[in-house]
Design a protein around this motif. Sequence first.
Motif, PDB file in Angstrom:
ATOM      1  N   GLY A 121       0.802  -1.218   0.000  1.00 57.00           N
ATOM      2  CA  GLY A 121       0.000   0.000   0.000  1.00 57.00           C
ATOM      3  C   GLY A 121       0.833   1.266   0.000  1.00 57.00           C
ATOM      4  O   GLY A 121       2.029   1.256   0.268  1.00 57.00           O
ATOM      5  N   GLU A 122       0.181   2.387  -0.283  1.00 60.16           N
ATOM      6  CA  GLU A 122       0.856   3.682  -0.397  1.00 60.16           C
ATOM      7  C   GLU A 122       1.573   4.087   0.893  1.00 60.16           C
ATOM      8  O   GLU A 122       2.606   4.746   0.852  1.00 60.16           O
ATOM      9  CB  GLU A 122      -0.155   4.762  -0.807  1.00 60.16           C
ATOM     10  CG  GLU A 122       0.494   6.085  -1.147  1.00 60.16           C
ATOM     11  CD  GLU A 122      -0.492   7.115  -1.656  1.00 60.16           C
ATOM     12  OE1 GLU A 122      -0.063   8.269  -1.830  1.00 60.16           O
ATOM     13  OE2 GLU A 122      -1.669   6.790  -1.867  1.00 60.16           O
ATOM     14  N   THR A 123       1.064   3.683   2.052  1.00 63.41           N
ATOM     15  CA  THR A 123       1.687   4.047   3.326  1.00 63.41           C
ATOM     16  C   THR A 123       2.798   3.078   3.743  1.00 63.41           C
ATOM     17  O   THR A 123       3.479   3.312   4.734  1.00 63.41           O
ATOM     18  CB  THR A 123       0.636   4.086   4.446  1.00 63.41           C
ATOM     19  OG1 THR A 123       0.010   2.797   4.547  1.00 63.41           O
ATOM     20  CG2 THR A 123      -0.417   5.153   4.178  1.00 63.41           C
ATOM     21  N   ALA A 124       2.999   2.004   2.981  1.00 65.06           N
ATOM     22  CA  ALA A 124       3.963   0.962   3.353  1.00 65.06           C
ATOM     23  C   ALA A 124       5.401   1.384   3.090  1.00 65.06           C
ATOM     24  O   ALA A 124       5.690   2.108   2.134  1.00 65.06           O
ATOM     25  CB  ALA A 124       3.668  -0.316   2.587  1.00 65.06           C
ATOM     26  N   GLN A 125       6.293   0.902   3.966  1.00 66.62           N
ATOM     27  CA  GLN A 125       7.731   1.064   3.801  1.00 66.62           C
ATOM     28  C   GLN A 125       8.347  -0.304   4.035  1.00 66.62           C
ATOM     29  O   GLN A 125       8.336  -0.801   5.161  1.00 66.62           O
ATOM     30  CB  GLN A 125       8.289   2.076   4.784  1.00 66.62           C
ATOM     31  CG  GLN A 125       7.804   3.482   4.531  1.00 66.62           C
ATOM     32  CD  GLN A 125       8.487   4.492   5.421  1.00 66.62           C
ATOM     33  OE1 GLN A 125       9.188   4.141   6.362  1.00 66.62           O
ATOM     34  NE2 GLN A 125       8.286   5.756   5.116  1.00 66.62           N
ATOM     35  N   CYS A 126       8.859  -0.901   2.967  1.00 69.76           N
ATOM     36  CA  CYS A 126       9.392  -2.260   3.040  1.00 69.76           C
ATOM     37  C   CYS A 126      10.874  -2.290   2.708  1.00 69.76           C
ATOM     38  O   CYS A 126      11.268  -1.914   1.604  1.00 69.76           O
ATOM     39  CB  CYS A 126       8.645  -3.177   2.080  1.00 69.76           C
ATOM     40  SG  CYS A 126       6.902  -3.368   2.458  1.00 69.76           S
ATOM     41  N   ASP A 127      11.676  -2.704   3.668  1.00 73.20           N
ATOM     42  CA  ASP A 127      13.071  -3.043   3.430  1.00 73.20           C
ATOM     43  C   ASP A 127      13.067  -4.555   3.364  1.00 73.20           C
ATOM     44  O   ASP A 127      13.427  -5.229   4.333  1.00 73.20           O
ATOM     45  CB  ASP A 127      13.969  -2.548   4.573  1.00 73.20           C
ATOM     46  CG  ASP A 127      14.159  -1.052   4.546  1.00 73.20           C
ATOM     47  OD1 ASP A 127      14.505  -0.536   3.479  1.00 73.20           O
ATOM     48  OD2 ASP A 127      13.948  -0.407   5.587  1.00 73.20           O
ATOM     49  N   ALA A 128      12.579  -5.083   2.250  1.00 71.01           N
ATOM     50  CA  ALA A 128      12.302  -6.509   2.202  1.00 71.01           C
ATOM     51  C   ALA A 128      12.393  -7.057   0.790  1.00 71.01           C
ATOM     52  O   ALA A 128      12.193  -6.338  -0.185  1.00 71.01           O
ATOM     53  CB  ALA A 128      10.901  -6.779   2.757  1.00 71.01           C
ATOM     54  N   GLU A 129      12.658  -8.347   0.727  1.00 69.76           N
ATOM     55  CA  GLU A 129      12.576  -9.098  -0.517  1.00 69.76           C
ATOM     56  C   GLU A 129      11.122  -9.530  -0.662  1.00 69.76           C
ATOM     57  O   GLU A 129      10.526 -10.027   0.295  1.00 69.76           O
ATOM     58  CB  GLU A 129      13.492 -10.315  -0.430  1.00 69.76           C
ATOM     59  CG  GLU A 129      13.520 -11.174  -1.656  1.00 69.76           C
ATOM     60  CD  GLU A 129      14.450 -12.347  -1.500  1.00 69.76           C
ATOM     61  OE1 GLU A 129      14.164 -13.390  -2.102  1.00 69.76           O
ATOM     62  OE2 GLU A 129      15.450 -12.242  -0.765  1.00 69.76           O
ATOM     63  N   LEU A 130      10.545  -9.320  -1.855  1.00 71.19           N
ATOM     64  CA  LEU A 130       9.145  -9.664  -2.094  1.00 71.19           C
ATOM     65  C   LEU A 130       9.046 -10.762  -3.142  1.00 71.19           C
ATOM     66  O   LEU A 130       9.754 -10.734  -4.142  1.00 71.19           O
ATOM     67  CB  LEU A 130       8.364  -8.448  -2.595  1.00 71.19           C
ATOM     68  CG  LEU A 130       8.433  -7.159  -1.789  1.00 71.19           C
ATOM     69  CD1 LEU A 130       7.594  -6.086  -2.463  1.00 71.19           C
ATOM     70  CD2 LEU A 130       8.010  -7.379  -0.364  1.00 71.19           C
ATOM     71  N   GLU A 131       8.129 -11.712  -2.903  1.00 71.86           N
ATOM     72  CA  GLU A 131       7.881 -12.764  -3.888  1.00 71.86           C
ATOM     73  C   GLU A 131       6.411 -13.135  -3.853  1.00 71.86           C
ATOM     74  O   GLU A 131       5.822 -13.285  -2.782  1.00 71.86           O
ATOM     75  CB  GLU A 131       8.734 -13.998  -3.599  1.00 71.86           C
ATOM     76  CG  GLU A 131       8.590 -15.073  -4.655  1.00 71.86           C
ATOM     77  CD  GLU A 131       9.577 -16.211  -4.490  1.00 71.86           C
ATOM     78  OE1 GLU A 131       9.396 -17.208  -5.212  1.00 71.86           O
ATOM     79  OE2 GLU A 131      10.500 -16.107  -3.672  1.00 71.86           O
ATOM     80  N   GLY A 132       5.812 -13.268  -5.027  1.00 70.47           N
ATOM     81  CA  GLY A 132       4.417 -13.653  -5.111  1.00 70.47           C
ATOM     82  C   GLY A 132       4.006 -13.888  -6.547  1.00 70.47           C
ATOM     83  O   GLY A 132       4.762 -13.583  -7.478  1.00 70.47           O
ATOM     84  N   ALA A 133       2.807 -14.407  -6.739  1.00 73.51           N
ATOM     85  CA  ALA A 133       2.299 -14.629  -8.086  1.00 73.51           C
ATOM     86  C   ALA A 133       2.062 -13.284  -8.777  1.00 73.51           C
ATOM     87  O   ALA A 133       2.554 -13.040  -9.872  1.00 73.51           O
ATOM     88  CB  ALA A 133       1.019 -15.447  -8.043  1.00 73.51           C
ATOM     89  N   ARG A 134       1.319 -12.408  -8.100  1.00 65.31           N
ATOM     90  CA  ARG A 134       1.045 -11.066  -8.614  1.00 65.31           C
ATOM     91  C   ARG A 134       1.391 -10.072  -7.511  1.00 65.31           C
ATOM     92  O   ARG A 134       0.956 -10.233  -6.375  1.00 65.31           O
ATOM     93  CB  ARG A 134      -0.418 -10.923  -9.007  1.00 65.31           C
ATOM     94  CG  ARG A 134      -0.783 -11.737 -10.243  1.00 65.31           C
ATOM     95  CD  ARG A 134      -2.274 -11.750 -10.480  1.00 65.31           C
ATOM     96  NE  ARG A 134      -2.888 -12.417  -9.329  1.00 65.31           N
ATOM     97  CZ  ARG A 134      -4.046 -12.085  -8.799  1.00 65.31           C
ATOM     98  NH1 ARG A 134      -4.756 -11.112  -9.277  1.00 65.31           N
ATOM     99  NH2 ARG A 134      -4.521 -12.733  -7.754  1.00 65.31           N
ATOM    100  N   ILE A 135       2.142  -9.040  -7.851  1.00 65.33           N
ATOM    101  CA  ILE A 135       2.542  -8.035  -6.866  1.00 65.33           C
ATOM    102  C   ILE A 135       2.154  -6.659  -7.396  1.00 65.33           C
ATOM    103  O   ILE A 135       2.416  -6.342  -8.556  1.00 65.33           O
ATOM    104  CB  ILE A 135       4.062  -8.096  -6.584  1.00 65.33           C
ATOM    105  CG1 ILE A 135       4.435  -9.475  -6.029  1.00 65.33           C
ATOM    106  CG2 ILE A 135       4.476  -6.987  -5.615  1.00 65.33           C
ATOM    107  CD1 ILE A 135       5.926  -9.690  -5.821  1.00 65.33           C
ATOM    108  N   VAL A 136       1.523  -5.870  -6.529  1.00 60.57           N
ATOM    109  CA  VAL A 136       1.171  -4.491  -6.847  1.00 60.57           C
ATOM    110  C   VAL A 136       1.866  -3.613  -5.817  1.00 60.57           C
ATOM    111  O   VAL A 136       1.649  -3.768  -4.610  1.00 60.57           O
ATOM    112  CB  VAL A 136      -0.357  -4.256  -6.785  1.00 60.57           C
ATOM    113  CG1 VAL A 136      -0.684  -2.792  -7.061  1.00 60.57           C
ATOM    114  CG2 VAL A 136      -1.084  -5.170  -7.760  1.00 60.57           C
ATOM    115  N   ILE A 137       2.709  -2.698  -6.292  1.00 60.06           N
ATOM    116  CA  ILE A 137       3.435  -1.811  -5.377  1.00 60.06           C
ATOM    117  C   ILE A 137       2.907  -0.396  -5.551  1.00 60.06           C
ATOM    118  O   ILE A 137       2.937   0.165  -6.647  1.00 60.06           O
ATOM    119  CB  ILE A 137       4.957  -1.860  -5.632  1.00 60.06           C
ATOM    120  CG1 ILE A 137       5.466  -3.287  -5.417  1.00 60.06           C
ATOM    121  CG2 ILE A 137       5.681  -0.856  -4.718  1.00 60.06           C
ATOM    122  CD1 ILE A 137       6.944  -3.480  -5.716  1.00 60.06           C
ATOM    123  N   ASP A 138       2.420   0.153  -4.433  1.00 60.82           N
ATOM    124  CA  ASP A 138       1.882   1.516  -4.394  1.00 60.82           C
ATOM    125  C   ASP A 138       2.636   2.330  -3.334  1.00 60.82           C
ATOM    126  O   ASP A 138       2.306   3.472  -3.095  1.00 60.82           O
ATOM    127  CB  ASP A 138       0.377   1.463  -4.071  1.00 60.82           C
ATOM    128  CG  ASP A 138      -0.336   2.767  -4.375  1.00 60.82           C
ATOM    129  OD1 ASP A 138       0.023   3.418  -5.365  1.00 60.82           O
ATOM    130  OD2 ASP A 138      -1.254   3.127  -3.619  1.00 60.82           O
TER     131      ASP A 138
END
Length: 99
Positions: A45-62
Motif C-alpha cells: 500500500g501507499e503508506t507501506a515502507q518495506c526493506d524486504a525481498e518480495l515474492e508472489g504470483a502477482r505483486i502491486v506496489i503503491d
Amino acid sequence: MAEKNALTVIGSATKIKGEMEFEAGARILGSVEGKITAGSILEIGETAQCDAELEGARIVIDGEVRGNVRAHEQLTLTEHARVQGDLTAGTLVVTDGAT
C-alpha cells in the motif's frame, strides 16, 4: 487450508521484522523488514515502507520498497511506487510517475 481469495492486512501502525509467508494474499500498509512471500496477490500500500525481498504470483506496489522483487505472473508499479532493487516478473506494468 486458506481460502484462495483471502487477504491478510498488515495495518499502517504495524512494524514487523522477519520473514512472513502467506498461503493466499496479503496487503501491507505498515513497515516490514525481511522477506514477504505470498501464494497469490501481494499488495504494498501507499503508506507501506518495506526493506524486504518480495515474492508472489502477482505483486502491486503503491508504496516504498527497498529490496528485490520477484513476481511469477505480473508486477504492477503504480504512480506512487518507489522501488530500489532488482525486478523479475512475467509481465511488468509501470504507471507514469513510478520510480
